[in-house]
Write an enzyme that holds these catalytic residues in place. Structure first.
Site, mmCIF file in Angstrom:
data_model
loop_
_atom_site.group_PDB
_atom_site.id
_atom_site.type_symbol
_atom_site.label_atom_id
_atom_site.label_comp_id
_atom_site.label_asym_id
_atom_site.label_seq_id
_atom_site.Cartn_x
_atom_site.Cartn_y
_atom_site.Cartn_z
ATOM 1 N N SER A 13 -9.894 -1.506 -9.066
ATOM 2 C CA SER A 13 -11.215 -0.921 -8.818
ATOM 3 C C SER A 13 -12.050 -1.823 -7.914
ATOM 4 O O SER A 13 -12.854 -1.336 -7.108
ATOM 5 C CB SER A 13 -11.953 -0.654 -10.138
ATOM 6 O OG SER A 13 -12.231 -1.850 -10.826
ATOM 7 N N SER A 14 -11.841 -3.135 -8.002
ATOM 8 C CA SER A 14 -12.591 -4.051 -7.139
ATOM 9 C C SER A 14 -12.191 -3.893 -5.679
ATOM 10 O O SER A 14 -13.054 -3.878 -4.779
ATOM 11 C CB SER A 14 -12.369 -5.502 -7.591
ATOM 12 O OG SER A 14 -12.891 -5.724 -8.886
ATOM 13 N N LYS A 26 0.942 -2.449 -6.370
ATOM 14 C CA LYS A 26 0.028 -3.507 -6.808
ATOM 15 C C LYS A 26 -0.012 -4.677 -5.834
ATOM 16 O O LYS A 26 -1.093 -5.184 -5.518
ATOM 17 C CB LYS A 26 0.463 -4.011 -8.192
ATOM 18 C CG LYS A 26 -0.543 -4.942 -8.850
ATOM 19 C CD LYS A 26 -1.749 -4.149 -9.337
ATOM 20 C CE LYS A 26 -2.658 -4.979 -10.210
ATOM 21 N NZ LYS A 26 -3.697 -4.166 -10.860
ATOM 22 N N GLY A 51 19.744 8.582 -9.995
ATOM 23 C CA GLY A 51 19.253 9.460 -11.047
ATOM 24 C C GLY A 51 20.249 9.533 -12.185
ATOM 25 O O GLY A 51 21.421 9.187 -12.021
ATOM 26 N N VAL A 54 -8.519 -5.695 -10.632
ATOM 27 C CA VAL A 54 -8.183 -5.822 -9.221
ATOM 28 C C VAL A 54 -8.288 -4.483 -8.497
ATOM 29 O O VAL A 54 -8.887 -4.386 -7.416
ATOM 30 C CB VAL A 54 -6.753 -6.400 -9.063
ATOM 31 C CG1 VAL A 54 -6.339 -6.414 -7.593
ATOM 32 C CG2 VAL A 54 -6.679 -7.800 -9.652
ATOM 33 N N SER A 83 -14.218 -1.321 -13.159
ATOM 34 C CA SER A 83 -13.784 -1.918 -14.421
ATOM 35 C C SER A 83 -13.812 -3.433 -14.376
ATOM 36 O O SER A 83 -13.782 -4.093 -15.413
ATOM 37 C CB SER A 83 -12.348 -1.472 -14.739
ATOM 38 O OG SER A 83 -11.434 -2.047 -13.828
ATOM 39 N N GLU A 125 18.327 -1.873 -3.852
ATOM 40 C CA GLU A 125 16.894 -2.104 -4.045
ATOM 41 C C GLU A 125 16.590 -3.113 -5.152
ATOM 42 O O GLU A 125 15.465 -3.615 -5.236
ATOM 43 C CB GLU A 125 16.178 -0.784 -4.345
ATOM 44 C CG GLU A 125 16.487 -0.154 -5.691
ATOM 45 C CD GLU A 125 17.725 0.725 -5.715
ATOM 46 O OE1 GLU A 125 17.831 1.569 -6.623
ATOM 47 O OE2 GLU A 125 18.594 0.560 -4.833
#
Length: 513
Positions: free
Chosen positions: A229-230, A369, A56, A227, A224, A172
């Protein structure tokens, strides 16, 4: 998802918090981000096997510095502090944190002094990403330094008895050579065995949707064509079948063949109740002579909602509304972490009240994603739909610089299709993370067929990136560029020049508008 092993990440506003969550999940362990001020009860409710404190921008010495409940260290599960999280651990447990004599930033050589527990299997020295002004001067009682750098005597610390650890560097990020090993070691210390898979998530999510919707409930989803919404539509279909209604608003700005693919998939492969609203004429009319990119976006967003609302009203009352919200949307909108809003998302924060829905289903809300894509593969969606290129909501309308009309959209659609075909033919689609064409709005003199032309210039934009926060222009082989250029000027009308965008992000954005 109580059956999965879980790690809680407390977010102190660090820019890499999402990366921590992603890296943990890449090790097949489910991670959940909570705000740093989450109560012990909230943390316990997740039933984590371990807790990670993120980095942070604050100083732990500041009076208003963000602090978690110190009870985190007595939960009986391992704790790992990263950067600010390490400094906070030292500060709360009785150590000393001071301003460093020399600030460290970037790739720094770190020597691993104790290659046991947290640093097991690591090289004696490796490069790691540092980004700090303050550092631990004296470890708390029970801790000992386990790594150092030239300017940071305590680059990592450990209390192996209580399984509490801290690293000043950022394991990370990909700039840390052996960062994944640090995370894997911490997960091993937590007792995690890696049970987080997309198949397991799919089964859990399907069961949860069925429980929420019931035997007779109905769901409306705004499809839409992207990817997210599908995949959401496919998942909900697996749960409730044709009690799902999908409304697809076709604004006329999709890439070549994509509208047809969406219609085919959700009328044949996943036969939902499917409604296609062909509203291209309305969108083009409302965008006539509009050149400002923000105005374009607002008009497209407004029209999309109005068209969708009109179609929804024709259907009568349905029980639930669904959308493809994913975890980065939630985090960036400030709803998961308590951090500042990075950007607002139209699909986060509830429903348009005028639609009359009180119940919301967001089955991808906790996925990143890449996980959404993996879930789409698991569900059986076509590979080329699941792995299609990132595409902005306004579509090709913002890849036409300046005013939009059907002819210009056709130019960018056809040139983009050629670029994608040739990138695939060259086997480069996996190594270039985003690529597309832009109709620049520039017209220039050329010669075609012994005649003077005065036509448009198309730009090729192709980038490589790990996180889309920064990007470098992709070094596409010249012979591929030559083929793409030749095909565009020969096959696409009103184009006589092709240029290559060789600008990094920053200073440029990936999209042109």
């Amino acid at each position: 998802m109580a059956e999965h092993q879980k790690i809680v990440i407390l977010d102190f506003g660090g820019q890499y918090t999402q990366l921590i969550a992603r890296r943990v999940r890449e090790c097949k362990v489910y991670s959940e981000v909570l705000p740093y001020h989450a109560s012990l009860e909230q943390i316990k409710a997740v039933k984590p096997l371990g807790v990670i404190l993120s980095g942070g921008p604050a100083s732990v010495l500041a009076e208003d510095a963000p602090r978690c409940d110190a009870g985190v260290y007595t939960l009986g599960v391992p704790v790992l502090g990263i950067c600010y999280g390490m400094q906070l651990t030292a500060h709360l447990l009785g150590g000393t944190v001071e301003k460093a004599a020399q600030r460290e930033y970037g790739r720094i050589a770190v020597t691993m002094d104790d290659r046991e527990s947290l640093l097991a299997s690591m090289s004696p020295t490796s490069s790691n990403w540092m980004s700090h002004t303050y550092q631990v001067k004296v470890c708390p009682e029970g801790f000992h330094p386990i790594a150092h750098s030239e300017n940071c005597p305590v680059a990592a610390m450990a209390d192996d008895g209580r399984h509490i650890y801290g690293v000043q560097f950022h394991p990370e990020v990909t700039h840390s050579d052996e960062g994944r090993t640090v995370i894997e070691n911490f997960l091993r210390i937590c007792g995690c065995t890696g049970d987080w898979t997309m198949d397991a998530y799919a089964q859990t999510a399907i069961a949860a949707i069925r429980e929420t919707v019931g035997d007779k409930g109905t769901v409306l989803l705004a499809l839409s064509g992207g990817v997210d919404s599908s995949v959401a539509a496919a998942l909900i279909y697996k749960a409730i079948g044709d009690r799902l209604t999908c409304v697809y608003v076709d604004h006329g700005f999709m890439r070549k063949g994509e509208s047809e693919q969406v219609c085919r998939v959700f009328s044949e492969l996943f036969p939902v109740r499917f409604i296609r609203a062909d509203a291209a004429d309305r969108f083009f009319a409302d965008l006539k002579d509009v050149t400002d990119p923000e105005k374009k976006r607002k008009i497209i967003g407004r029209d999309f909602i109005e068209v969708f609302k009109a179609e929804a009203e024709k259907l009568g009352k349905l029980d639930y509304f669904a959308q493809g919200t994913i975890y980065p949307d939630v985090i960036e909108s400030g709803q998961a972490t308590g951090a500042a809003v990075i950007k607002s998302h139209h699909n986060v924060g509830g429903l348009p009240k005028e639609l009359g829905f009180t119940e919301l289903i967001e089955p991808l809300r906790m996925l990143f994603k890449d996980e959404v894509r993996a879930l789409g593969e698991t569900l059986g969606l076509p590979h080329d739909l699941v792995w299609r290129q990132p595409f902005p909501g306004p579509g090709l309308a913002i890849r036409v610089i300046g005013a939009v009309d059907p002819e210009k959209v056709t130019i960018v659609r056809e040139s983009d299709a050629i670029l994608r075909e040739e990138i695939a033919a060259a086997g480069l689609q996996e190594s270039i993370h985003q690529y597309f064409t832009v109709l620049t709005g520039i017209r220039s003199v050329g010669v075609m067929g012994d005649e003077r032309t005065y036509d448009y210039t198309v730009a090729i934009r192709a980038v490589t990136t790990d996180d889309f926060m920064t990007a470098d222009w992709a070094r596409i082989p010249y012979d591929v560029i030559r083929t793409v250029s030749a095909r565009i000027v020969n096959e696409v009308g009103h184009v006589n020049r092709v240029v290559l965008d060789v600008t990094t992000k920053p200073p440029a954005s990936i999209e042109w508008e």
